[in-house]
Design a protein around this motif. Structure first.
Motif, PDB file in Angstrom:
ATOM      1  N   LEU B  52      20.867 -29.385  10.451  1.00 48.49           N
ATOM      2  CA  LEU B  52      21.304 -28.244   9.637  1.00 48.49           C
ATOM      3  C   LEU B  52      20.126 -27.456   9.101  1.00 48.49           C
ATOM      4  N   CYS B  76      31.607 -34.033   3.984  1.00 49.13           N
ATOM      5  CA  CYS B  76      30.809 -34.634   5.062  1.00 49.13           C
ATOM      6  C   CYS B  76      31.252 -36.072   5.321  1.00 49.13           C
ATOM      7  N   PRO B  77      31.626 -36.424   6.534  1.00 47.56           N
ATOM      8  CA  PRO B  77      32.071 -37.793   6.824  1.00 47.56           C
ATOM      9  C   PRO B  77      30.925 -38.808   6.767  1.00 47.56           C
ATOM     10  N   CYS B  80      25.812 -37.246   4.296  1.00 43.97           N
ATOM     11  CA  CYS B  80      24.398 -36.969   4.507  1.00 43.97           C
ATOM     12  C   CYS B  80      23.858 -35.858   3.625  1.00 43.97           C
ATOM     13  N   ILE B  81      24.748 -35.229   2.846  1.00 43.31           N
ATOM     14  CA  ILE B  81      24.275 -34.073   2.088  1.00 43.31           C
ATOM     15  C   ILE B  81      24.226 -34.405   0.606  1.00 43.31           C
ATOM     16  N   TYR B  97      19.173 -33.392   2.983  1.00 41.11           N
ATOM     17  CA  TYR B  97      20.071 -33.625   4.121  1.00 41.11           C
ATOM     18  C   TYR B  97      19.481 -34.742   4.963  1.00 41.11           C
ATOM     19  N   CYS B 102      23.835 -37.772  10.219  1.00 37.20           N
ATOM     20  CA  CYS B 102      24.687 -36.642  10.582  1.00 37.20           C
ATOM     21  C   CYS B 102      25.230 -36.811  11.994  1.00 37.20           C
ATOM     22  N   CYS B 103      26.533 -36.535  12.158  1.00 41.45           N
ATOM     23  CA  CYS B 103      27.111 -36.603  13.481  1.00 41.45           C
ATOM     24  C   CYS B 103      27.320 -35.212  14.049  1.00 41.45           C
ATOM     25  N   LEU B 104      26.778 -34.210  13.422  1.00 42.29           N
ATOM     26  CA  LEU B 104      26.839 -32.829  13.905  1.00 42.29           C
ATOM     27  C   LEU B 104      28.276 -32.358  14.099  1.00 42.29           C
ATOM     28  N   CYS B 105      29.161 -32.801  13.175  1.00 43.16           N
ATOM     29  CA  CYS B 105      30.568 -32.469  13.358  1.00 43.16           C
ATOM     30  C   CYS B 105      30.857 -31.032  12.982  1.00 43.16           C
ATOM     31  N   GLY B 106      30.063 -30.472  12.094  1.00 51.70           N
ATOM     32  CA  GLY B 106      30.265 -29.074  11.737  1.00 51.70           C
ATOM     33  C   GLY B 106      31.206 -28.859  10.576  1.00 51.70           C
ATOM     34  N   ALA B 107      31.700 -29.937   9.951  1.00 50.08           N
ATOM     35  CA  ALA B 107      32.630 -29.780   8.827  1.00 50.08           C
ATOM     36  C   ALA B 107      31.967 -29.012   7.687  1.00 50.08           C
ATOM     37  N   CYS B 108      30.698 -29.313   7.423  1.00 45.31           N
ATOM     38  CA  CYS B 108      30.009 -28.666   6.313  1.00 45.31           C
ATOM     39  C   CYS B 108      29.846 -27.169   6.576  1.00 45.31           C
ATOM     40  N   PHE B 119      23.811 -24.534  11.867  1.00 48.60           N
ATOM     41  CA  PHE B 119      23.023 -25.440  12.719  1.00 48.60           C
ATOM     42  C   PHE B 119      21.773 -24.720  13.189  1.00 48.60           C
TER      43      PHE B 119
HETATM   44  S1  SF4 Z   1      27.615 -31.753  10.463  1.00 46.51           S
HETATM   45 FE1  SF4 Z   1      29.150 -33.208   9.702  1.00 46.51          FE
HETATM   46  S2  SF4 Z   1      27.994 -35.096   9.435  1.00 46.51           S
HETATM   47 FE2  SF4 Z   1      26.488 -33.478   9.616  1.00 46.51          FE
HETATM   48  S3  SF4 Z   1      26.064 -32.870   7.542  1.00 46.51           S
HETATM   49 FE3  SF4 Z   1      27.675 -31.533   8.244  1.00 46.51          FE
HETATM   50  S4  SF4 Z   1      29.565 -32.522   7.622  1.00 46.51           S
HETATM   51 FE4  SF4 Z   1      27.941 -34.051   7.478  1.00 46.51          FE
END
Ligand code: SF4
Ligand code: SF4
Lengths: 328, 178
Positions: B52, B76-77, B80-81, B97, B102-108, B119
């Motif tokens: 991120l 964030c699952p 990490c933040i 961070y 981070c699993c790079l899920c993109g929720a944040c 990203f």
């Molecule tokens: S991408 Fe997903 S795992 Fe990574 S910081 Fe954002 S919410 Fe958390």
């Protein structure tokens, strides 16, 4: 040289031929591993093996070193004798099958009058080896793979034989050299033109007979791990691998002999034409493998029993009628 | 009977079409980038999800848009933040961070009401310990802006700054669809 009066010199020729064929099988496997991985790479728009040696040419050599160095792992409760007999049985009959192939006008190890009968008869050994390997390794995937291998092999052998028989009818001979001699030098005088249907059927069945995608159900990874050779590691696996590529080469040679004019070519007759044609067929098989998804098992048998078998019988019947009433 | 045969012929034709496609791919230029000798064209990285980064501020580029609402940290699952609200308005004083979780899920990125995170396209990130993957993004933002200011002067209309800052994420969305 007739089989009935084998002399000492004939025996020596046979031994030399066997050694040459073994060398051919090994070199073929190395070349084909490289060609197949390169072909797969190019079709998927990546370079394939690239880092080991110039253009990755040393990759198959390194791979075979790795295979040689691997531990041979024997699972518990295997049928010990059959377990080790199967890879050998897969490998050695193929050796015999190369002997009657006319590579060039004079380059034939074993000039037998019924060469194609010899080939078709001993080709069944590969199937037996698959069956034994699956049965002996005491593994459900192995047994399932072996069962599939047998039902597939038995089914596809019939249209294959019928397709080849049409050419035999047309030529009036089962001698592979005579079949080549009956074809001309130029592509339009090859058998592929007067037997297009037989050629097509043979092309489909040879993919199935060599257990390659899209008909590679006996070793379908997604369902059966590795099918009949699940439990084999190291040299056992290497022998199956060698045998698979040798089988591929063999059916390609038969294809070249029967349909593509064998050693006859536009410029200068010789073994190079046999090899060029056979390897073109091999590249075609590789191309097919990386294009089509694997068929389902019932589809596989449906293709065979519902389409290839009637078509090949029809083709044979038409050929017989034409040969009988109109002449060759 | 006739339809069955016709279907089979159509099936055969589709097989030929497939072979033409793969045959054409065989001769098409390759996509592989031979990494140590070559690097990926930055244009191809538009949809790449690296660690991120904070997007540039609207008026002052080096100031984050984050309003310390904690939505990203809660959503964030991977936990990490870590955002801590500072004394200066809603601005955060800490924005740490942990890329190793981070699993790079993109929720944040999706949940942030201020579009403060995105990203990065840092493809060639190499570290030698886990600790180095814990990044202080506020410092990172300052460094990036100092090294590569997009706006020539701070008194340019805010709309231009907005456009420049949004450009990468718009590009990413477009490329994500393809
Ligand atoms: S991408 Fe997903 S795992 Fe990574 S910081 Fe954002 S919410 Fe958390
Ligand atoms: S969601 Fe956005 S605004 Fe809220 S704390 Fe996270 S980065 Fe800041």
């Amino acid at each position: 040289m007739e089989l009935s009066n084998i002399s000492i010199s004939g025996l020596i020729i046979l031994v030399i031929a066997c050694l040459l064929v073994i060398a051919l099988m090994v070199v073929n496997a190395i070349v084909m591993v490289y060609a197949e991985r390169k072909g797969a790479g190019f079709i998927q728009r990546r370079p394939g093996p690239y880092e080991v040696g110039p253009w990755g040419t040393l990759q198959p050599v390194v791979d075979s070193m790795k295979l040689l160095g691997k531990q041979i792992f024997v699972p518990s409760n295997v049928d010990f004798f059959l377990f080790f007999a199967a890879p050998v049985l897969a490998f050695f009959p193929v050796l015999l099958l190369f002997l009657p192939i006319p590579f060039g006008p004079f380059l034939t190890a074993l000039k037998v009058p019924d060469g194609i009968v010899l080939i078709l008869a001993f080709a069944g050994f590969g199937l037996l080896a698959n069956l034994l390997a699956g049965y002996a390794s005491n593994n459900k995937y192995g047994v399932l793979g072996a069962g599939r291998a047998v039902s597939q092999g038995v089914a596809y052998e019939i249209p294959m034989i019928l397709a080849l028989l049409a050419v035999v009818f047309q030529t009036g001979s089962m001698n592979l050299s005579e079949i080549v001699e009956a074809q001309g030098r130029w592509p339009w005088s090859w058998n592929i033109l007067c037997q297009p249907l037989a050629f097509f059927i043979y092309l489909v069945t040879l993919v199935a007979e060599t257990n390659r995608a899209p008909f590679d159900l006996p070793e379908g990874e997604s369902e059966l791990t590795a099918g009949f050779h699940t439990e084999y590691s190291g040299m056992g696996f290497a022998l199956f691998f060698l045998a698979e590529y040798a089988n591929m080469l063999l059916v390609s040679f038969v294809c070249a002999t029967f349909f593509l004019g064998g050693y006859k070519g536009p410029v200068l007759d010789g073994f190079w034409w046999t090899f060029i044609k056979a390897y073109l067929v091999m590249m075609f098989i590789v191309w097919i493998r990386w294009t089509f998804p694997r068929v389902r098992f019932d589809q596989l048998l449906n293709i065979n029993w519902k389409w290839l078998l009637p078509l090949s019988i029809l083709n044979l019947w038409i050929t017989a009628v034409v040969v009988n009433f109109i002449g060759k | 009977m006739i339809t069955a045969i016709w279907d089979q012929l159509k099936g055969l034709y589709s097989l030929i079409v497939g072979m033409i496609v793969t045959g054409r791919y065989f001769f098409a230029p390759q996509k592989t980038v031979h990494y140590p000798r070559k690097v990926v064209d930055p244009e191809d990285l538009a949809a790449y999800r690296g660690p991120l980064e904070l997007t540039r501020g609207k008026d002052d580029e080096s100031r984050t848009r984050c309003i310390s609402c904690q939505m990203c940290a809660k959503g964030c699952p991977g936990n990490c933040i870590k955002v801590v609200k500072g004394t200066e308005g809603k601005l955060p004083s800490t924005w740490v961070y942990d890329f190793s979780l981070c699993c790079l899920c993109g929720a944040c990125v999706e949940v942030c009401p201020a579009s403060a995170i995105d990203f990065s396209h840092r493809l060639y990130l190499v570290v030698t310990s886990r600790e180095e993957l814990v990044m202080d993004l506020l410092a990172d933002l300052k460094e990036r802006v100092a090294a590569n200011p997009l706006k020539p002067a701070p008194d340019v209309p805010a709309a231009a700054g907005q456009k420049a800052a949004d450009a990468p994420s718009a590009g990413a969305a477009k490329n994500g669809e393809v």
